[in-house]
Design a protein around this motif. Structure first.
Motif, PDB file in Angstrom:
ATOM      1  N   GLY A 188       0.627 -14.285  -7.866  1.00  0.00           N
ATOM      2  CA  GLY A 188       0.196 -13.656  -9.030  1.00  0.00           C
ATOM      3  C   GLY A 188      -0.952 -13.041  -8.774  1.00  0.00           C
ATOM      4  O   GLY A 188      -2.041 -12.680  -9.747  1.00  0.00           O
ATOM      5  N   ARG A 189      -1.313 -12.408  -7.513  1.00  0.00           N
ATOM      6  CA  ARG A 189      -2.397 -11.806  -7.285  1.00  0.00           C
ATOM      7  C   ARG A 189      -2.104 -10.183  -7.467  1.00  0.00           C
ATOM      8  O   ARG A 189      -0.918  -9.719  -7.237  1.00  0.00           O
ATOM      9  CB  ARG A 189      -2.741 -11.937  -5.692  1.00  0.00           C
ATOM     10  N   PRO A 190      -3.194  -9.548  -7.760  1.00  0.00           N
ATOM     11  CA  PRO A 190      -2.972  -7.908  -7.885  1.00  0.00           C
ATOM     12  C   PRO A 190      -2.599  -7.211  -6.492  1.00  0.00           C
ATOM     13  O   PRO A 190      -3.034  -7.754  -5.178  1.00  0.00           O
ATOM     14  CB  PRO A 190      -4.208  -7.626  -8.198  1.00  0.00           C
ATOM     15  N   VAL A 191      -1.566  -6.540  -6.383  1.00  0.00           N
ATOM     16  CA  VAL A 191      -1.077  -5.985  -5.417  1.00  0.00           C
ATOM     17  C   VAL A 191      -0.617  -4.451  -6.017  1.00  0.00           C
ATOM     18  O   VAL A 191       0.009  -4.205  -6.967  1.00  0.00           O
ATOM     19  CB  VAL A 191       0.081  -6.697  -4.744  1.00  0.00           C
ATOM     20  N   ALA A 192      -0.832  -3.585  -4.963  1.00  0.00           N
ATOM     21  CA  ALA A 192      -0.090  -2.156  -5.096  1.00  0.00           C
ATOM     22  C   ALA A 192       1.226  -2.230  -5.244  1.00  0.00           C
ATOM     23  O   ALA A 192       1.936  -3.373  -4.950  1.00  0.00           O
ATOM     24  CB  ALA A 192      -0.610  -1.367  -3.682  1.00  0.00           C
ATOM     25  N   THR A 193       1.854  -1.029  -5.308  1.00  0.00           N
ATOM     26  CA  THR A 193       3.388  -1.003  -5.345  1.00  0.00           C
ATOM     27  C   THR A 193       3.903  -1.392  -4.017  1.00  0.00           C
ATOM     28  O   THR A 193       3.282  -1.235  -2.874  1.00  0.00           O
ATOM     29  CB  THR A 193       3.815   0.275  -5.712  1.00  0.00           C
ATOM     30  N   LEU A 194       5.211  -1.737  -4.163  1.00  0.00           N
ATOM     31  CA  LEU A 194       5.798  -2.019  -2.617  1.00  0.00           C
ATOM     32  C   LEU A 194       5.866  -0.754  -2.051  1.00  0.00           C
ATOM     33  O   LEU A 194       5.641  -0.830  -0.589  1.00  0.00           O
ATOM     34  CB  LEU A 194       7.239  -2.671  -2.831  1.00  0.00           C
ATOM     35  N   TRP A 195       6.110   0.412  -2.654  1.00  0.00           N
ATOM     36  CA  TRP A 195       6.087   1.684  -1.699  1.00  0.00           C
ATOM     37  C   TRP A 195       4.941   1.918  -1.053  1.00  0.00           C
ATOM     38  O   TRP A 195       4.979   2.675   0.086  1.00  0.00           O
ATOM     39  CB  TRP A 195       7.032   2.643  -2.396  1.00  0.00           C
ATOM     40  N   THR A 196       4.035   1.902  -1.657  1.00  0.00           N
ATOM     41  CA  THR A 196       2.522   2.122  -1.406  1.00  0.00           C
ATOM     42  C   THR A 196       2.486   1.328   0.024  1.00  0.00           C
ATOM     43  O   THR A 196       1.872   1.777   1.043  1.00  0.00           O
ATOM     44  CB  THR A 196       1.529   1.850  -2.434  1.00  0.00           C
ATOM     45  N   LEU A 197       2.357   0.109   0.112  1.00  0.00           N
ATOM     46  CA  LEU A 197       2.167  -0.776   1.068  1.00  0.00           C
ATOM     47  C   LEU A 197       3.127  -0.473   2.340  1.00  0.00           C
ATOM     48  O   LEU A 197       2.771  -0.396   3.509  1.00  0.00           O
ATOM     49  CB  LEU A 197       2.365  -2.451   0.674  1.00  0.00           C
ATOM     50  N   VAL A 198       4.599  -0.086   1.924  1.00  0.00           N
ATOM     51  CA  VAL A 198       5.278   0.108   2.875  1.00  0.00           C
ATOM     52  C   VAL A 198       5.106   1.493   3.445  1.00  0.00           C
ATOM     53  O   VAL A 198       5.011   1.634   4.660  1.00  0.00           O
ATOM     54  CB  VAL A 198       6.918  -0.073   2.532  1.00  0.00           C
ATOM     55  N   GLY A 199       4.530   2.540   2.758  1.00  0.00           N
ATOM     56  CA  GLY A 199       4.371   4.129   3.186  1.00  0.00           C
ATOM     57  C   GLY A 199       3.124   3.720   4.093  1.00  0.00           C
ATOM     58  O   GLY A 199       3.140   4.108   5.276  1.00  0.00           O
ATOM     59  N   ILE A 200       2.087   3.030   3.890  1.00  0.00           N
ATOM     60  CA  ILE A 200       0.951   2.785   4.778  1.00  0.00           C
ATOM     61  C   ILE A 200       1.324   2.135   5.928  1.00  0.00           C
ATOM     62  O   ILE A 200       0.833   2.753   7.025  1.00  0.00           O
ATOM     63  CB  ILE A 200      -0.228   1.952   4.011  1.00  0.00           C
ATOM     64  N   ALA A 201       2.040   1.042   5.924  1.00  0.00           N
ATOM     65  CA  ALA A 201       2.560   0.456   7.197  1.00  0.00           C
ATOM     66  C   ALA A 201       3.380   1.443   8.014  1.00  0.00           C
ATOM     67  O   ALA A 201       3.296   1.278   9.236  1.00  0.00           O
ATOM     68  CB  ALA A 201       3.055  -0.949   6.733  1.00  0.00           C
ATOM     69  N   ALA A 202       4.464   1.898   7.345  1.00  0.00           N
ATOM     70  CA  ALA A 202       5.076   2.767   8.215  1.00  0.00           C
ATOM     71  C   ALA A 202       4.444   4.027   9.054  1.00  0.00           C
ATOM     72  O   ALA A 202       4.622   4.410   9.949  1.00  0.00           O
ATOM     73  CB  ALA A 202       6.413   3.417   7.417  1.00  0.00           C
ATOM     74  N   ILE A 203       3.430   4.565   8.256  1.00  0.00           N
ATOM     75  CA  ILE A 203       2.651   5.880   8.792  1.00  0.00           C
ATOM     76  C   ILE A 203       1.973   5.285   9.888  1.00  0.00           C
ATOM     77  O   ILE A 203       1.843   5.667  11.063  1.00  0.00           O
ATOM     78  CB  ILE A 203       2.133   6.455   7.623  1.00  0.00           C
ATOM     79  N   ALA A 204       1.269   4.362   9.697  1.00  0.00           N
ATOM     80  CA  ALA A 204       0.176   3.785  10.538  1.00  0.00           C
ATOM     81  C   ALA A 204       1.106   3.183  11.816  1.00  0.00           C
ATOM     82  O   ALA A 204       0.878   3.316  13.052  1.00  0.00           O
ATOM     83  CB  ALA A 204      -0.740   2.605   9.935  1.00  0.00           C
ATOM     84  N   GLY A 205       2.436   2.582  11.649  1.00  0.00           N
ATOM     85  CA  GLY A 205       3.216   1.950  12.704  1.00  0.00           C
ATOM     86  C   GLY A 205       3.685   3.297  13.591  1.00  0.00           C
ATOM     87  O   GLY A 205       3.603   3.085  14.699  1.00  0.00           O
TER      88      GLY A 205
END
Length: 192
Positions: free
Chosen positions: A117-134
């Motif tokens: 129940g914690r605040p979180v950005a959209t799934l696609w935002t986190l995945v996008g950041i992780a993929a680009i950084a990866g």
């Protein structure tokens, strides 16, 4: 060669790299401190930081170990040649693992934060950041690992002694910097 000689040689090779590693870790901390705006705008991004940094060290440390073992066994020449099947396969495996684990970490972080129940950005935002950084950090770390392992070996140093600290430090600095870049790109594209 005596135990003392072996210890002296190991410290002679490793100490400068370990000192550089400490400085690099502090620099990564400064960059992380400069990510305050991105960390505030992308809820849950801070949860990804340790996961993505650990991934870099594990995946590219393994690449360094594979190359070092190949050099010690005479299976790999101490020069980069993408035509060498062993080198090419090790690089492709490291890049694929680094990207896949980054994306998995983003999905897992999202799922855990939602379930708590914690605040979180959209799934696609986190995945996008992780993929680009990866992708970007994977390419940079591959170059760093190849350079350190092959150059160190040609200079008569043990690549196993060099690869660990260099990968850890470079992984931290490059990982944080590419995460900052990726967050800015994703936010500029409307993520959040």
């Amino acid at each position: 060669m005596s135990v003392r000689d072996v210890a002296v040689e190991a410290y002679r090779e490793a100490l400068p790299v370990l000192l550089l590693s400490a400085v690099g870790g502090l620099f990564a901390g400064v960059v992380l401190g400069g990510m305050e705006a991105e960390l505030e705008r992308v809820a849950g991004l801070i949860v990804l930081v340790p996961a993505l940094l650990a991934t870099r060290g594990n995946v590219y440390g393994s690449l360094g170990a594979r190359l070092a073992s190949g050099l010690h066994q005479g299976l790999v020449e101490p020069y980069f040649a993408f035509s060498d099947r062993r080198i090419r396969n090790a690089i492709v495996a490291a890049l694929a693992n680094g990207i896949l684990v980054s994306v998995f970490a983003a999905v897992l972080a999202y799922a855990v934060l939602v379930s708590l129940g914690r605040p979180v950005a959209t799934l696609w935002t986190l995945v996008g950041i992780a993929a680009i950084a990866g992708v970007i950090s994977g390419l940079l770390l591959t170059v760093a690992v190849l350079s350190v392992v092959f150059y160190g070996y040609r200079q008569g140093m043990n690549p196993d002694t060099l690869a660990g600290p260099v990968v850890t430090t470079t992984g931290d600095v490059v990982g944080i910097a590419t995460m900052l870049f990726a967050a800015r790109v994703v936010l500029a594209l409307g993520g959040g």
